[in-house]
Scaffold this motif. Structure first.
Motif, PDB file in Angstrom:
ATOM      1  N   ASP A   1     -14.408  -1.901   1.483  1.00  0.00           N
ATOM      2  CA  ASP A   1     -13.469  -1.338   0.504  1.00  0.00           C
ATOM      3  C   ASP A   1     -13.963   0.000  -0.035  1.00  0.00           C
ATOM      4  O   ASP A   1     -13.848   0.309  -1.229  1.00  0.00           O
ATOM      5  CB  ASP A   1     -13.232  -2.316  -0.653  1.00  0.00           C
TER       6      ASP A   1
ATOM      7  N   PRO B   1      -9.560  -6.386  -1.006  1.00  0.00           N
ATOM      8  CA  PRO B   1      -8.924  -5.968   0.253  1.00  0.00           C
ATOM      9  C   PRO B   1      -9.753  -6.333   1.488  1.00  0.00           C
ATOM     10  O   PRO B   1      -9.213  -6.623   2.542  1.00  0.00           O
ATOM     11  CB  PRO B   1      -8.814  -4.446   0.092  1.00  0.00           C
TER      12      PRO B   1
ATOM     13  N   GLN C   1      -1.828  -5.091  -0.923  1.00  0.00           N
ATOM     14  CA  GLN C   1      -2.552  -5.223  -2.176  1.00  0.00           C
ATOM     15  C   GLN C   1      -2.003  -6.439  -2.933  1.00  0.00           C
ATOM     16  O   GLN C   1      -0.890  -6.913  -2.654  1.00  0.00           O
ATOM     17  CB  GLN C   1      -2.385  -3.967  -3.024  1.00  0.00           C
TER      18      GLN C   1
ATOM     19  N   TYR D   1       0.845  -1.185   0.000  1.00  0.00           N
ATOM     20  CA  TYR D   1       0.000   0.000   0.000  1.00  0.00           C
ATOM     21  C   TYR D   1       0.887   1.244   0.000  1.00  0.00           C
ATOM     22  O   TYR D   1       2.111   1.160   0.187  1.00  0.00           O
ATOM     23  CB  TYR D   1      -0.910   0.016   1.242  1.00  0.00           C
TER      24      TYR D   1
END
Length: 425
Positions: free
Chosen positions: A197, A134, A241, A67
């Motif tokens: 998310d 996520p 990610q 991230y």
């Protein structure tokens, strides 16, 4: 329990299991309503599923991507793998291989059997979308404050709303329960938005302060969508990610021809075993085949129906191993029976003493196998779980069928033969 009751219970179990297996066959059978087969396959989940090694599937390579302002470490990748495993297990995607890419420490490889994909109504991209979300859960108050996150979540599960439609139930940790109670106390009459998310998935209005640490997410969910959402939340948010580095179809490592060859070998081996038992133990050996047939039917039905497991080569190997143990149990019983006869005891008394002396030994050996199977299931790799299930299940059935089938059938046969001898005399 009388011999008649034991045999009756065993017969009922075998007949029900045989019916399930017939209905679970991947072909439409003449004389059996297709609707009944469809209910069994789709609603009850009783169907034959083959693993990656037999029917192939897809291979997905996922790469961890940091991230913003995150420095990627090996611990992050290890945690990523744990979250992916949790998602896979929660959704019930059995016999999936998940391992580190030896060529790059930032990559994780996922292999999914084709039968699992078709059963869950997913394609390769669907698996990528599910694993790559996520899953950042937030409860946002009317003033924009985040009052709870996925870190406050203890468990997530599929439930129904007041209208009977699919919903996702949430249970919070003790700290999360306090936060939820405080938030619902403060915002009575207003909406607390639930986001996943960053997208709003539910916007319920607080009717009253909620204690007990439980809530639910409602919406126009299908059953499949509710299961996937619960699996995502239960698995936890991704620590990094992910991006897809490679996506390709994988052919079977063994293939259908090898499976057919193994089936042929199994049939030949079963016939040889029957002849061996009859040659050595006569009519009693023939009676033992009843117990072995019951073992095969029950083992297959429970493995496919109750555990909804995938048939891989490791699972089939565990089944064959425990079948050999079932044969050993019968041989131990018969050999002890022959020894008791040589001591001058009556046939019926010999059966009773043989069972009494061998049953504890057979229990001890099979309990050891069951313990090993539990260790393999909980601590072993996912590819060993099919083997662990068939191994442990076979150990349980070996004990059960010796008590329910072998002993009462042989006792009844010996007793009836003794009565005929007395009448003739």
């Amino acid at each position: 329990m009388s011999k008649e009751w034991k045999i009756g219970i065993a017969v009922a179990l075998v007949l029900v299991s045989l019916l399930f297996l017939v209905l679970a066959l991947p072909v439409n059978l003449p004389g059996i309503g297709y609707d009944m087969q469809k209910v069994v396959r789709d609603q009850w989940g009783i169907k034959f599923r083959f693993g990656l090694d037999i029917k192939g599937g897809v291979q997905i390579t996922l790469e961890a991507v940091p991230y913003e302002n995150q420095t990627l470490t090996q611990d992050d990748v290890n945690q990523l793998k744990t979250v992916l495993e949790n998602r896979i297990n929660t959704l019930g995607l059995g016999e999936i291989k998940l391992y580190d890419d030896p060529g790059d420490w930032k990559r994780v490889v996922v292999e999914v059997p084709a039968d699992v994909l078709s059963e869950k109504g997913l394609d390769a991209q669907g698996v990528v979308d599910f694993l790559g979300k996520p899953a950042k859960l937030e409860f946002v108050a009317p003033d924009g404050t985040v009052v709870l996150t996925g870190a406050d979540l203890k468990s997530a599960y599929v439930t129904t709303d007041q209208s009977g439609l699919p919903a996702v139930g949430l249970e919070f940790t003790s700290a999360g329960s306090e936060k939820f109670y405080d938030a619902t106390s403060k915002w009575v009459g207003q909406a607390i938005t639930i986001k996943l998310d960053g997208e709003v998935i539910s916007d319920p209005t607080v009717q009253e302060a909620i204690s007990g640490g439980k809530a639910s997410i409602t919406g126009n969910f299908t059953s499949s969508e509710a299961k996937q959402l619960a699996a995502l939340l239960q698995g936890g948010a991704l620590p990094t990610q992910v991006k897809v580095s490679a996506l390709r179809n994988v052919g079977p490592s063994v293939g259908s021809q090898a499976l057919q060859a193994m089936e042929y070998a199994g049939v030949v081996a079963a016939i040889l075993i029957v002849f061996y038992m009859i040659f050595n133990y006569g009519v009693l050996g023939a009676l033992s085949t009843v117990s072995l047939i019951a073992f095969i039917i029950l083992d297959a039905a429970i493995y496919i129906g109750l555990f909804k497991a995938v048939l891989s080569m490791s699972g089939i190997g565990g089944f064959i191993l425990t079948l050999g143990m079932a044969i050993d149990s019968n041989i131990i019983f018969y050999e002890r029976f022959m020894e008791e006869l040589k001591k001058g005891k009556t046939p019926l008394r010999s059966v009773q003493d043989a069972f009494m002396h061998t049953f504890n030994t057979i229990i001890d050996s099979n309990v050891s196998v069951i313990v090993v199977s539990l260790i393999l299931f909980y601590l072993g790799a996912p590819t060993l779980r099919g083997f662990a299930i068939t191994l442990g299940l076979g150990g349980v059935l070996n004990i059960l069928l010796l008590w329910l089938v072998a002993e009462p059938i042989i006792s009844s046969f010996v007793a009836s033969r003794a009565k005929r001898t007395e009448v003739q005399a």
